[in-house]
Design a protein around this motif. Sequence first.
Motif, PDB file in Angstrom:
ATOM      1  N   ASP A 190       0.838  -1.209   0.000  1.00  0.00           N
ATOM      2  CA  ASP A 190       0.000   0.000   0.000  1.00  0.00           C
ATOM      3  C   ASP A 190       0.866   1.250   0.000  1.00  0.00           C
ATOM      4  OD1 ASP A 190      -2.224  -1.515  -0.066  1.00  0.00           O
ATOM      5  OD2 ASP A 190      -2.758  -1.284   2.060  1.00  0.00           O
ATOM      6  N   ARG A 191       1.920   1.220   0.806  1.00  0.00           N
ATOM      7  CA  ARG A 191       2.801   2.399   0.862  1.00  0.00           C
ATOM      8  C   ARG A 191       3.429   2.666  -0.501  1.00  0.00           C
ATOM      9  NH1 ARG A 191       6.046   1.288   6.295  1.00  0.00           N
ATOM     10  NH2 ARG A 191       4.273   1.493   7.685  1.00  0.00           N
ATOM     11  N   ALA A 192       3.855   1.593  -1.154  1.00  0.00           N
ATOM     12  CA  ALA A 192       4.473   1.766  -2.478  1.00  0.00           C
ATOM     13  C   ALA A 192       3.422   2.282  -3.466  1.00  0.00           C
ATOM     14  CB  ALA A 192       5.069   0.447  -2.950  1.00  0.00           C
ATOM     15  N   ARG A 193       2.198   1.743  -3.369  1.00  0.00           N
ATOM     16  CA  ARG A 193       1.139   2.167  -4.307  1.00  0.00           C
ATOM     17  C   ARG A 193       0.777   3.634  -4.110  1.00  0.00           C
ATOM     18  NH1 ARG A 193      -1.625  -3.510  -3.630  1.00  0.00           N
ATOM     19  NH2 ARG A 193      -0.890  -4.469  -5.560  1.00  0.00           N
ATOM     20  N   GLU A 194       0.942   4.098  -2.873  1.00  0.00           N
ATOM     21  CA  GLU A 194       0.603   5.502  -2.592  1.00  0.00           C
ATOM     22  C   GLU A 194       1.724   6.460  -2.999  1.00  0.00           C
ATOM     23  OE1 GLU A 194      -0.144   5.229   1.559  1.00  0.00           O
ATOM     24  OE2 GLU A 194      -1.991   4.074   1.253  1.00  0.00           O
ATOM     25  N   THR A 195       2.849   5.921  -3.427  1.00  0.00           N
ATOM     26  CA  THR A 195       3.987   6.783  -3.792  1.00  0.00           C
ATOM     27  C   THR A 195       3.849   7.174  -5.260  1.00  0.00           C
ATOM     28  OG1 THR A 195       5.341   5.585  -2.203  1.00  0.00           O
ATOM     29  CG2 THR A 195       6.521   6.920  -3.808  1.00  0.00           C
ATOM     30  N   GLY A 196       3.765   8.482  -5.513  1.00  0.00           N
ATOM     31  CA  GLY A 196       3.392   9.010  -6.832  1.00  0.00           C
ATOM     32  C   GLY A 196       4.269   8.535  -7.975  1.00  0.00           C
ATOM     33  N   ASN A 197       5.576   8.509  -7.797  1.00  0.00           N
ATOM     34  CA  ASN A 197       6.467   8.220  -8.936  1.00  0.00           C
ATOM     35  C   ASN A 197       6.900   6.755  -9.018  1.00  0.00           C
ATOM     36  OD1 ASN A 197       7.887   8.687  -6.595  1.00  0.00           O
ATOM     37  ND2 ASN A 197       9.682   9.525  -7.614  1.00  0.00           N
ATOM     38  N   ILE A 198       6.094   5.848  -8.415  1.00  0.00           N
ATOM     39  CA  ILE A 198       6.361   4.412  -8.580  1.00  0.00           C
ATOM     40  C   ILE A 198       5.386   3.831  -9.599  1.00  0.00           C
ATOM     41  CG2 ILE A 198       6.282   2.141  -7.444  1.00  0.00           C
ATOM     42  CD1 ILE A 198       7.448   3.358  -4.976  1.00  0.00           C
ATOM     43  N   GLU A 199       5.933   3.110 -10.598  1.00  0.00           N
ATOM     44  CA  GLU A 199       5.087   2.425 -11.581  1.00  0.00           C
ATOM     45  C   GLU A 199       5.355   0.927 -11.477  1.00  0.00           C
ATOM     46  OE1 GLU A 199       5.536   4.240 -15.417  1.00  0.00           O
ATOM     47  OE2 GLU A 199       5.043   6.221 -14.611  1.00  0.00           O
ATOM     48  N   TRP A 200       4.502   0.121 -12.156  1.00  0.00           N
ATOM     49  CA  TRP A 200       4.545  -1.328 -11.961  1.00  0.00           C
ATOM     50  C   TRP A 200       4.574  -2.051 -13.297  1.00  0.00           C
ATOM     51  CZ3 TRP A 200       4.232  -2.599  -6.676  1.00  0.00           C
ATOM     52  CH2 TRP A 200       3.924  -1.517  -5.855  1.00  0.00           C
ATOM     53  N   LEU A 201       5.371  -3.085 -13.407  1.00  0.00           N
ATOM     54  CA  LEU A 201       5.405  -3.933 -14.613  1.00  0.00           C
ATOM     55  C   LEU A 201       5.390  -5.394 -14.158  1.00  0.00           C
ATOM     56  CD1 LEU A 201       8.020  -2.735 -17.281  1.00  0.00           C
ATOM     57  CD2 LEU A 201       5.584  -3.204 -17.624  1.00  0.00           C
ATOM     58  N   THR A 202       4.285  -6.093 -14.433  1.00  0.00           N
ATOM     59  CA  THR A 202       4.188  -7.519 -14.075  1.00  0.00           C
ATOM     60  C   THR A 202       3.440  -8.242 -15.194  1.00  0.00           C
ATOM     61  OG1 THR A 202       2.018  -7.381 -13.003  1.00  0.00           O
ATOM     62  CG2 THR A 202       3.934  -6.915 -11.624  1.00  0.00           C
TER      63      THR A 202
END
Length: 317
Positions: A190-202
Amino acid sequence: MAAVEDVIIVGSGPAGYTAALYTARANLSPLVVEGWQWGGLLQQTTEVENFPGFRDGIQGPELMQTMRDQAERFGTRFITDLATKVELADQAGGVHKVWVGDTEHQARTVILAMGAEHKKIGAPGEEELSGRGVSYCATCDAAFFADKETVIVGGGDSAMEEAIFLAKFASKVTIINRRDEFRASKIMLDRARETGNIEWLTPFTVESFEAGENGALETARLLNAQTGEEVVLPTSGAFIAIGHEPQSQLVAGAVELDDEGYVVTEGRSTRTALPGVFAAGDLVDHTYRQAITAAALGCQAALDAEWYLRDTPPLPA
Ligand code: NAP
């Protein structure tokens, strides 16, 4: 054959050197088999800002040199070579044997402190670009990537923690996980998801890391394990956070290891099931893996060894 030592310590990170300091101050004249690249993982880091006592931080190698010097000051002896074999006695008062090449050393107690290594992906370019864009410690190296695009590889709590820290410096952090599900705890995710400049590749795996003309990391080549899609992602920094591997190969089969290869100790002590054999630091610690917690375990191992020597008469030769 040389005299039987009171204590042999195998390993030379904060756990090994702290165990050496304490046993040296107890007049046990410890012998440390410290390896060629003594000093453990902290030798590979730059600034250490979270070791208490250094208000302005200290360089990792300097911290380890200081720990080593401090242990030496009280009579610690060092062998700057690798332990190649151990034979551990299973009887109280028995003698343990540690070999360095062909030379056999004997001791009444052994403190195992061989630490852990960062797990590697094994992708082409990973090793060659280590220190030139590829890193295993965002906490150490994030500041070099200010305003740069970066990636984190991994989906556990370490990856989330590293990503959140890195995101304070980098313009963008892409978390690459090999599955759609994450191993990380909900709170960290959740903390990572709430961080604006983090994106995800899965679900992507890294196929290779490639350098630009300046020899530094420029792209990560990724593969979607389900669809076969290939992505070439421009990135200046790639942080690998896929777990650690305890360096327990030397004692596999001699002391109890858990499923992940960590040495098992009794309760809150550093005792293994073998009398006179103790283990400390990242070799036993799944969870905290900090320099300060490793040092604390090294201190505990030294005290456990000291008390064992006090209470256990040696077997007749
Ligand atoms: P971990 O929980 O074992 O997670 C490792 C991650 O790396 C998983 O996502 C795993 O994927 C992935 N992985 C493993 N090998 C890989 C490979 N060859 N290629 C690509 N991905 C790979 O390790 P960790 O994150 O270092 O955490 C270790 C322990 O420390 C945990 O108990 C954790 O809770 C704790 N910890 C806690 C905190 C905190 O609470 N603040 C911070 C850091 C660590 P799969 O899931 O597919 O296997």
